[in-house]
Design a protein around this motif. Structure first.
Motif, PDB file in Angstrom:
ATOM      1  N   ILE A  94       0.841  -1.190   0.000  1.00 18.28           N
ATOM      2  CA  ILE A  94       0.000   0.000   0.000  1.00 18.28           C
ATOM      3  C   ILE A  94       0.882   1.249   0.000  1.00 18.28           C
ATOM      4  CG2 ILE A  94      -1.911  -1.166   1.163  1.00 18.28           C
ATOM      5  CD1 ILE A  94      -1.088   0.250   3.763  1.00 18.28           C
ATOM      6  N   LEU A  95       0.275   2.366  -0.334  1.00 11.64           N
ATOM      7  CA  LEU A  95       0.990   3.644  -0.411  1.00 11.64           C
ATOM      8  C   LEU A  95       0.529   4.564   0.703  1.00 11.64           C
ATOM      9  CD1 LEU A  95       2.776   5.703  -2.088  1.00 11.64           C
ATOM     10  CD2 LEU A  95       0.639   6.350  -3.236  1.00 11.64           C
ATOM     11  N   ILE A  96       1.479   5.158   1.426  1.00  9.90           N
ATOM     12  CA  ILE A  96       1.157   6.255   2.330  1.00  9.90           C
ATOM     13  C   ILE A  96       1.210   7.508   1.462  1.00  9.90           C
ATOM     14  CG2 ILE A  96       1.713   7.448   4.474  1.00  9.90           C
ATOM     15  CD1 ILE A  96       1.025   4.464   4.829  1.00  9.90           C
ATOM     16  N   GLY A  97       0.073   7.857   0.893  1.00  4.78           N
ATOM     17  CA  GLY A  97       0.013   8.918  -0.101  1.00  4.78           C
ATOM     18  C   GLY A  97      -0.262  10.283   0.501  1.00  4.78           C
ATOM     19  N   THR A  98      -0.011  11.304  -0.298  1.00  4.64           N
ATOM     20  CA  THR A  98      -0.216  12.693   0.126  1.00  4.64           C
ATOM     21  C   THR A  98      -0.825  13.483  -1.025  1.00  4.64           C
ATOM     22  OG1 THR A  98       1.902  13.522  -0.700  1.00  4.64           O
ATOM     23  CG2 THR A  98       1.913  12.519   1.483  1.00  4.64           C
ATOM     24  N   ASN A  99      -1.014  14.767  -0.795  1.00  4.52           N
ATOM     25  CA  ASN A  99      -1.475  15.649  -1.860  1.00  4.52           C
ATOM     26  C   ASN A  99      -0.486  15.659  -3.026  1.00  4.52           C
ATOM     27  OD1 ASN A  99      -0.618  17.246   0.779  1.00  4.52           O
ATOM     28  ND2 ASN A  99       0.500  18.104  -0.945  1.00  4.52           N
ATOM     29  N   SER A 100       0.788  15.449  -2.729  1.00  5.32           N
ATOM     30  CA  SER A 100       1.789  15.395  -3.811  1.00  5.32           C
ATOM     31  C   SER A 100       1.491  14.238  -4.748  1.00  5.32           C
ATOM     32  CB  SER A 100       3.204  15.225  -3.236  1.00  5.32           C
ATOM     33  OG  SER A 100       3.637  16.385  -2.584  1.00  5.32           O
ATOM     34  N   SER A 164       8.865  18.490  -1.600  1.00  7.54           N
ATOM     35  CA  SER A 164       7.570  17.880  -1.917  1.00  7.54           C
ATOM     36  C   SER A 164       6.731  18.900  -2.665  1.00  7.54           C
ATOM     37  CB  SER A 164       6.840  17.444  -0.646  1.00  7.54           C
ATOM     38  OG  SER A 164       6.371  18.583   0.062  1.00  7.54           O
ATOM     39  N   THR A 165       5.638  18.440  -3.224  1.00  6.45           N
ATOM     40  CA  THR A 165       4.766  19.340  -3.965  1.00  6.45           C
ATOM     41  C   THR A 165       4.181  20.418  -3.073  1.00  6.45           C
ATOM     42  OG1 THR A 165       4.199  17.592  -5.509  1.00  6.45           O
ATOM     43  CG2 THR A 165       2.707  19.449  -5.411  1.00  6.45           C
ATOM     44  N   SER A 166       3.711  20.042  -1.877  1.00  2.81           N
ATOM     45  CA  SER A 166       3.107  21.040  -0.991  1.00  2.81           C
ATOM     46  C   SER A 166       4.119  22.109  -0.611  1.00  2.81           C
ATOM     47  CB  SER A 166       2.535  20.378   0.266  1.00  2.81           C
ATOM     48  OG  SER A 166       3.512  19.649   0.952  1.00  2.81           O
ATOM     49  N   LEU A 310     -11.829  16.185  -5.622  1.00  2.00           N
ATOM     50  CA  LEU A 310     -11.892  17.610  -5.284  1.00  2.00           C
ATOM     51  C   LEU A 310     -10.499  18.201  -5.105  1.00  2.00           C
ATOM     52  CD1 LEU A 310     -14.832  17.528  -2.694  1.00  2.00           C
ATOM     53  CD2 LEU A 310     -14.922  18.407  -5.031  1.00  2.00           C
ATOM     54  N   GLU A 311      -9.615  17.446  -4.420  1.00  2.00           N
ATOM     55  CA  GLU A 311      -8.257  17.935  -4.173  1.00  2.00           C
ATOM     56  C   GLU A 311      -7.455  18.052  -5.469  1.00  2.00           C
ATOM     57  OE1 GLU A 311      -6.629  19.013  -1.492  1.00  2.00           O
ATOM     58  OE2 GLU A 311      -8.283  18.764  -0.079  1.00  2.00           O
ATOM     59  N   THR A 312      -7.667  17.123  -6.393  1.00  2.00           N
ATOM     60  CA  THR A 312      -6.959  17.184  -7.676  1.00  2.00           C
ATOM     61  C   THR A 312      -7.325  18.465  -8.417  1.00  2.00           C
ATOM     62  OG1 THR A 312      -6.882  14.770  -7.838  1.00  2.00           O
ATOM     63  CG2 THR A 312      -6.581  15.998  -9.885  1.00  2.00           C
ATOM     64  N   THR A 313      -8.608  18.821  -8.399  1.00  2.00           N
ATOM     65  CA  THR A 313      -9.065  20.063  -9.027  1.00  2.00           C
ATOM     66  C   THR A 313      -8.506  21.285  -8.295  1.00  2.00           C
ATOM     67  OG1 THR A 313     -11.123  18.994  -9.710  1.00  2.00           O
ATOM     68  CG2 THR A 313     -11.113  21.389  -9.674  1.00  2.00           C
ATOM     69  N   LYS A 314      -8.521  21.230  -6.973  1.00  2.00           N
ATOM     70  CA  LYS A 314      -8.028  22.343  -6.144  1.00  2.00           C
ATOM     71  C   LYS A 314      -6.539  22.598  -6.388  1.00  2.00           C
ATOM     72  CE  LYS A 314      -7.044  23.272  -1.261  1.00  2.00           C
ATOM     73  NZ  LYS A 314      -7.202  22.738   0.119  1.00  2.00           N
ATOM     74  N   TRP A 315      -5.758  21.507  -6.417  1.00  2.00           N
ATOM     75  CA  TRP A 315      -4.319  21.667  -6.611  1.00  2.00           C
ATOM     76  C   TRP A 315      -3.989  22.112  -8.032  1.00  2.00           C
ATOM     77  CZ3 TRP A 315      -0.162  21.504  -3.264  1.00  2.00           C
ATOM     78  CH2 TRP A 315      -0.492  21.249  -1.934  1.00  2.00           C
ATOM     79  N   ALA A 316      -4.758  21.646  -9.001  1.00  2.00           N
ATOM     80  CA  ALA A 316      -4.544  22.084 -10.387  1.00  2.00           C
ATOM     81  C   ALA A 316      -4.731  23.602 -10.484  1.00  2.00           C
ATOM     82  CB  ALA A 316      -5.517  21.368 -11.318  1.00  2.00           C
ATOM     83  N   LYS A 317      -5.744  24.115  -9.797  1.00  2.00           N
ATOM     84  CA  LYS A 317      -6.012  25.560  -9.784  1.00  2.00           C
ATOM     85  C   LYS A 317      -4.881  26.316  -9.098  1.00  2.00           C
ATOM     86  CE  LYS A 317      -9.706  28.818  -8.408  1.00  2.00           C
ATOM     87  NZ  LYS A 317      -9.063  29.632  -7.388  1.00  2.00           N
ATOM     88  N   ALA A 318      -4.441  25.802  -7.944  1.00  2.00           N
ATOM     89  CA  ALA A 318      -3.366  26.466  -7.185  1.00  2.00           C
ATOM     90  C   ALA A 318      -2.071  26.497  -7.991  1.00  2.00           C
ATOM     91  CB  ALA A 318      -3.147  25.751  -5.855  1.00  2.00           C
TER      92      ALA A 318
END
Length: 327
Positions: A94-100, A164-166, A310-318
């Motif tokens: 499994i992946l410990i994933g993040t917004n990145s 990281s991306t954030s 929702l987060e994918t859309t939010k980060w694309a905008k940011a």
């Protein structure tokens, strides 16, 4: 084939189906029957690593098998995420994933080696945390406003670290909101970037509480602001970026969650989700992580799936508003 032979044959087929079904159920019932590998796509000591290890230990208690952390850092989490995307979908990787890894990379990398929207099975949400904007102690600024003034007087000369991306997007967003030019310096891990911030090799680093808070509290670096809409109860003396600059709309929160490869069995996902939710409600884990500004939040796999959209859309905008282009 006579009637008797047909009856015998049908009974044989029925018996085979019954045995096969029971075997499948037995496999589902015995999961997990061996240790589970949890991939952290960032370096040891990073906030993702700290949160991943805390959850893994608690998940092991519920699952009855070790959840073993394996670090695969690099490329803003892409290397570890790609490894999990291509692993068997049996619940043992499994992946410990993040917004990145699960929201922003799609907007930052032109040719991802996997389809971010379809490569993963959402398992469970861990929680979220803001970041701290901090500078080297030798930078002659006592506030975020003061740092912005220095950056405006020296276009492009002020440097910021990111691993990281954030961390990168938060700094690029800050530059965009404050109308300043800074030069980004990429690092393989947050702890390495922090070492260089303390040493003065870079001027600014916006990083997760787990990496930055101890250094701010010990006076090794100067904290200027937090990236959330509200001040953090962990370090309430730091204003928000919006307060510090007299602006509105700046917010950047890092989130953490577990994902598996696409196509995981539903029963397996639910067992892992239950273990994650038990961990998120554990008093000692909550107390330990909240000291680093982390807020746990239990939830369903379906809720995580919706959040990722929702987060994918939010980060694309940011990312677009920060003027960052896919590379």
């Amino acid at each position: 084939m006579n009637t008797k032979s047909l009856t015998v044959r049908l009974l044989q087929i029925g018996a085979s189906l019954f045995i096969g079904l029971n075997s499948s159920l037995a496999i589902a019932d015995t999961y997990p029957s061996k240790p589970i590998k949890a991939i952290v796509p960032f370096a040891p000591g990073s906030t993702t690593d700290q949160i991943g290890r805390a959850f893994a230990a608690k998940m092991s208690e519920t699952l009855g098998q070790p959840v073993v952390i394996e670090n695969k850092p690099g490329a803003n989490g892409l290397i570890g995420a790609d490894f999990v995307a291509k692993a068997p979908a049996d619940g043992y990787t499994i992946l410990i994933g993040t917004n990145s890894t699960n929201a922003a990379l799609k907007s930052l990398v032109k040719n991802l080696p996997y389809n971010q929207d379809t490569a993963f099975t959402p398992i469970g949400y861990f929680g979220s945390a803001p970041l701290i904007v901090a500078i080297n102690n030798d930078v002659p600024a006592k506030s975020l406003n003061g740092f912005v003034s220095l950056a405006k007087a020296n276009p492009g000369k002020m440097t910021f670290a990111y691993a990281s991306t954030s961390q990168r997007v938060s700094s690029e967003m800050l530059a965009s909101f404050a109308d300043i030019q800074m030069t980004g310096v990429s690092y393989k891990s947050g702890p390495n970037a922090m070492t260089d911030l303390i040493g003065g090799q870079v001027n600014m680093f916006t990083s997760d509480f787990g990496v930055s808070l101890p250094q701010v509290q010990s006076g090794k670096i100067r904290g200027l602001a937090v990236t959330s809409l509200k001040r953090s109860p962990v370090i309430p003396e730091l204003p928000t970026v919006n307060e510090a600059l007299g602006i509105k709309g700046y917010e950047l929160i890092a989130f953490f969650a577990a994902f598996g490869p696409a196509g995981m069995p539903k029963d397996t996902v639910l067992k892992l989700n239950q273990a994650i939710n038990n961990a998120a409600k554990s008093k000692d884990l909550v107390e330990r992580l909240s000291a680093n500004g982390f807020e746990t939040q239990a939830g369903t796999p379906e809720a995580l799936g919706q959040k990722i959209k929702l987060e994918t859309t939010k980060w694309a905008k940011a990312i677009k508003e920060a003027g960052m282009q896919p590379e």
